[in-house]
Design a protein around this motif. Structure first.
Motif, short mmCIF file in Angstrom:
data_model
loop_
_atom_site.label_atom_id
_atom_site.label_comp_id
_atom_site.label_asym_id
_atom_site.label_seq_id
_atom_site.Cartn_x
_atom_site.Cartn_y
_atom_site.Cartn_z
N SER A 42 -14.74 81.61 88.50
CA SER A 42 -13.34 81.88 88.19
C SER A 42 -13.27 82.63 86.86
O SER A 42 -14.24 82.65 86.10
N SER A 43 -12.11 83.21 86.58
CA SER A 43 -11.93 83.91 85.30
C SER A 43 -12.15 82.96 84.13
O SER A 43 -12.77 83.33 83.13
N ASP A 44 -11.63 81.74 84.25
CA ASP A 44 -11.82 80.76 83.18
C ASP A 44 -13.30 80.44 82.97
O ASP A 44 -13.76 80.34 81.83
N ASP A 45 -14.04 80.28 84.06
CA ASP A 45 -15.48 80.01 83.94
C ASP A 45 -16.21 81.20 83.34
O ASP A 45 -17.12 81.03 82.52
N ARG A 46 -15.83 82.40 83.73
CA ARG A 46 -16.47 83.59 83.16
C ARG A 46 -16.21 83.67 81.65
O ARG A 46 -17.11 83.97 80.88
N ILE A 47 -14.98 83.40 81.25
CA ILE A 47 -14.64 83.43 79.82
C ILE A 47 -15.47 82.40 79.06
O ILE A 47 -16.02 82.69 77.99
N ARG A 48 -15.58 81.20 79.62
CA ARG A 48 -16.39 80.14 78.99
C ARG A 48 -17.86 80.56 78.91
O ARG A 48 -18.50 80.42 77.85
N LEU A 49 -18.40 81.10 80.01
CA LEU A 49 -19.80 81.53 80.02
C LEU A 49 -20.04 82.68 79.05
O LEU A 49 -21.07 82.71 78.36
N LEU A 50 -19.12 83.61 78.98
CA LEU A 50 -19.26 84.73 78.04
C LEU A 50 -19.29 84.22 76.60
O LEU A 50 -20.07 84.71 75.77
N SER A 51 -18.46 83.23 76.31
CA SER A 51 -18.46 82.63 74.98
C SER A 51 -19.80 81.97 74.69
O SER A 51 -20.37 82.12 73.60
N GLU A 52 -20.35 81.26 75.68
CA GLU A 52 -21.64 80.61 75.52
C GLU A 52 -22.77 81.62 75.37
O GLU A 52 -23.67 81.44 74.55
N ILE A 53 -22.72 82.70 76.14
CA ILE A 53 -23.74 83.75 76.04
C ILE A 53 -23.71 84.35 74.64
O ILE A 53 -24.75 84.48 73.98
#
Length: 168
Positions: free
Chosen positions: A98-109
């Motif tokens: 989801s967009s929310d998961d992508r945003i979270r993963l991008l932050s973690e990356i």
């Protein structure tokens, strides 16, 4: 005495070969070269090339298994590490998040790369080509910020719990 040593050596050799065929985390899978990582992400080719070199071997289904990944107990450790990495983030399945998961993963990356937590030192011992320069770390970090902003702008500003405003 020599006969006992030869028998013991034979038993150890058979056990070693037999144990290399046992993979408690599943047998290493041959990479599927037709898969695209970070599908649906807006990423420039240079940054994508860096991520392919440094990240995709563990965090995608394009893993290139080295010869030692077929020899126990090293194979067990590698299979477990890749399985955990993919469970945390699978770049081959980016479009499924989801967009929310992508945003979270991008932050973690961005955080992991910037703070030198990724790629992990243990991996770099055998894969020095995955080592990131300071410039490459900055480049990945900037991309994660840009992509997070892009995804945030695409999300609706409305609260899903509030009724939609009447446009009359």
């Amino acid at each position: 005495m020599i006969k006992k040593i030869l028998i013991a050596t034979g038993v150890v050799a058979i056990a070693a070969v037999g144990s290399s065929l046992i993979h408690p985390f599943g047998a290493p899978v041959t990479p599927r070269n037709d898969q695209i990582i970070l599908r649906e992400a807006q990423i420039d080719t240079e940054t994508l090339a860096i991520i392919q070199r440094a990240c995709q071997n563990c965090h995608s289904e394009k893993t290139e298994w080295p010869w030692y990944s077929h020899v126990a107990p090293v194979s067990w450790m590698l299979a477990r590490d890749v399985q955990h990495a993919r469970l945390h983030m699978n770049l081959s399945r980016w479009q499924d998040y989801s967009s929310d998961d992508r945003i979270r993963l991008l932050s973690e990356i961005g955080s992991a790369v910037r703070n030198r937590k990724m790629p992990v030192e243990r991996y770099l011992l055998l894969h020095p080509e995955a080592r990131l320069t300071d410039i490459e770390r900055q480049q990945i970090y900037r991309w994660t910020r840009t992509e997070r902003n892009h995804l945030s702008m695409r999300q609706p500003d409305t609260d899903p719990l509030q009724p939609a405003a009447n446009s009359d």
